[in-house]
Design an enzyme around this catalytic site. Sequence first.
Site, PDB file in Angstrom:
ATOM      1  N   GLY A  13       1.472  -1.328  -0.623  1.00 16.04           N
ATOM      2  CA  GLY A  13       0.165  -0.221  -0.248  1.00 16.04           C
ATOM      3  C   GLY A  13       1.078   0.901   0.090  1.00 16.04           C
ATOM      4  O   GLY A  13       1.852   0.862  -0.802  1.00 16.04           O
ATOM      5  N   VAL A  79       0.204 -13.264   4.360  1.00 14.04           N
ATOM      6  CA  VAL A  79       1.438 -13.686   4.858  1.00 14.04           C
ATOM      7  C   VAL A  79       0.501 -14.112   6.260  1.00 14.04           C
ATOM      8  O   VAL A  79      -0.464 -13.431   6.395  1.00 14.04           O
ATOM      9  CB  VAL A  79       1.842 -12.035   5.533  1.00 14.04           C
ATOM     10  CG1 VAL A  79       3.228 -13.367   7.093  1.00 14.04           C
ATOM     11  CG2 VAL A  79       3.259 -12.066   4.199  1.00 14.04           C
ATOM     12  N   GLU A 170     -18.244  11.726   0.510  1.00 20.07           N
ATOM     13  CA  GLU A 170     -17.807  11.582  -0.781  1.00 20.07           C
ATOM     14  C   GLU A 170     -18.759   9.973  -2.157  1.00 20.07           C
ATOM     15  O   GLU A 170     -19.216  10.819  -3.309  1.00 20.07           O
ATOM     16  CB  GLU A 170     -16.219  11.401  -1.272  1.00 20.07           C
ATOM     17  CG  GLU A 170     -15.103  12.566  -1.355  1.00 20.07           C
ATOM     18  CD  GLU A 170     -13.491  12.013  -0.878  1.00 20.07           C
ATOM     19  OE1 GLU A 170     -13.386  10.703  -1.521  1.00 20.07           O
ATOM     20  OE2 GLU A 170     -13.066  12.988  -1.234  1.00 20.07           O
TER      21      GLU A 170
END
Length: 436
Positions: A13, A79, A170
């Site tokens: 990210g 993971v 938004e």
Amino acid sequence: MDDRTHVVIVGAGFAGLDCARALAGAPIDVTVIDRNNFNTFQPLLYQVATSGLAASDVSYPVRGLFHDAPNVAFRQGTVHGVDWDTRTLLLHGQDPMPFDRLVVAAGAVTNYFGVEGAERHAFPLYGLTDAIALRNHVLRQFEATEAHPELVDEGALTFVVVGGGPTGVETAGALTELFDMVLTKDFPRLDIALARVVLVEMSDTVLGPFSARARHYAAHQLRQRGISLRLAERVVRVDGTGVELASGERIATRTLVWAAGVRANPLAADLGLPQVGGGRIPVGPDLRVEGHDGVFAVGDVAAIGAGGSDDLLPQLAPVAKQSGTYVGRLLRDEVEEPGVARTRPFRYRDKGTMATIGRRAAVADLPLRLRLTGTPAWVTWLFLHLMFLVGFRNRITVFVNWAWSYLTYDRGPRLIVDGDDGAHRSGDADGHDDGG
Ligand SMILES: Cc1cc2nc3c(=O)[nH]c(=O)nc-3n(C[C@H](O)[C@H](O)[C@H](O)COP(=O)(O)OP(=O)(O)OC[C@H]3O[C@@H](n4cnc5c(N)ncnc54)[C@H](O)[C@@H]3O)c2cc1C
């Protein structure tokens, strides 16, 4: 095998990528692990969900970012644990991955706060598949209602958004724009005025952490666009036919968009690392995890002190980027200048917060108490989001898309691409990216 330090970064990210970028070209072996082979630009996911942008505009293949950095490798994998004795990470269906230094950058996951039925029936907006699933579902409501107008009474054209933070605001704003500007032309036989958006927020204001000016402006704009604001109200129950609010009101709907909050990725627990509020991993001033030699946490998964108080830094992209870069540089210095202790603690530079409500309507609280609303804030928002998008190609395509929408009042991919209704509601692991 040489004796170079091997840094493993879990998560590609904002935080993980910026950490890897800071290590590019250093005499260190770096492996970035992510369950997806792409990075997702989460702040624009709502535009994918509302047919403003294509999925491929807001995502970028990780391998493509490190062509010029032979010391940075990528591994697609999930993971799920660690063996601290041998310092190896455990991955689903793959050999364990040894590390000398570990950077946990696994982000956050949707938090349903235990609301009954929410996990099953609400639409989260955290990953690319969430955004595509929501887009499919919204468009499908209009197709279904045109075929069966009586569905309006069952709430098929009522869209409830929970959470009055930037994502909720938004999304609500973009949904009304989609309906009023585009679907009204796509569905000439439907009365689009019947489509309504309800925004539910627990506190008595939208955009809580913003300045009073931004909060008032946003609430006014939302109302002006026909969005029904339910402030100081909570969703307490969700099922397939509607939502129930704390006041006892029931809203018939088939669409609840969950923009109410996040908690740290449960990987923190799987790795046996300490956790504080929201499951975040507490870190020291240089972002090390106490009691775990050579282990760092950055971005949303980390509980990073705001400095001088007990407050934690918010789970936002700039915090993730800056913390990732800090740890990358720290690890680089460790190898390039061994013996020189790095004493400067991590310091976050707050560059402000922004949210957009729609065409030429946004709020921006910037440094030096600069408060923008309306067109200036909107232009600032557009510019900064373009700058921070990953990949030059994406910047160009997003710019062209936005210019096209602005000039023509048209929207991009209004495609329903799954064969069913909302089957892929959460997670991003499978990457059902249609690119559409
Ligand atoms: C819809 C939405 C809108 C947002 N809007 C804004 C905004 O306008 N402005 C702003 O500043 N911030 C915004 N944010 C917050 C911002 O996106 C996050 O703060 C930021 O993405 C955090 O970066 P990160 O690197 O910590 O985590 P992420 O970007 O979430 O990256 C974590 C990565 O780890 C990977 N991963 C997770 N678990 C595993 C595992 N077990 N194994 C392998 N890989 C794993 C994931 O696939 C992911 O790629 C928004 C967030 C969302 C969801």
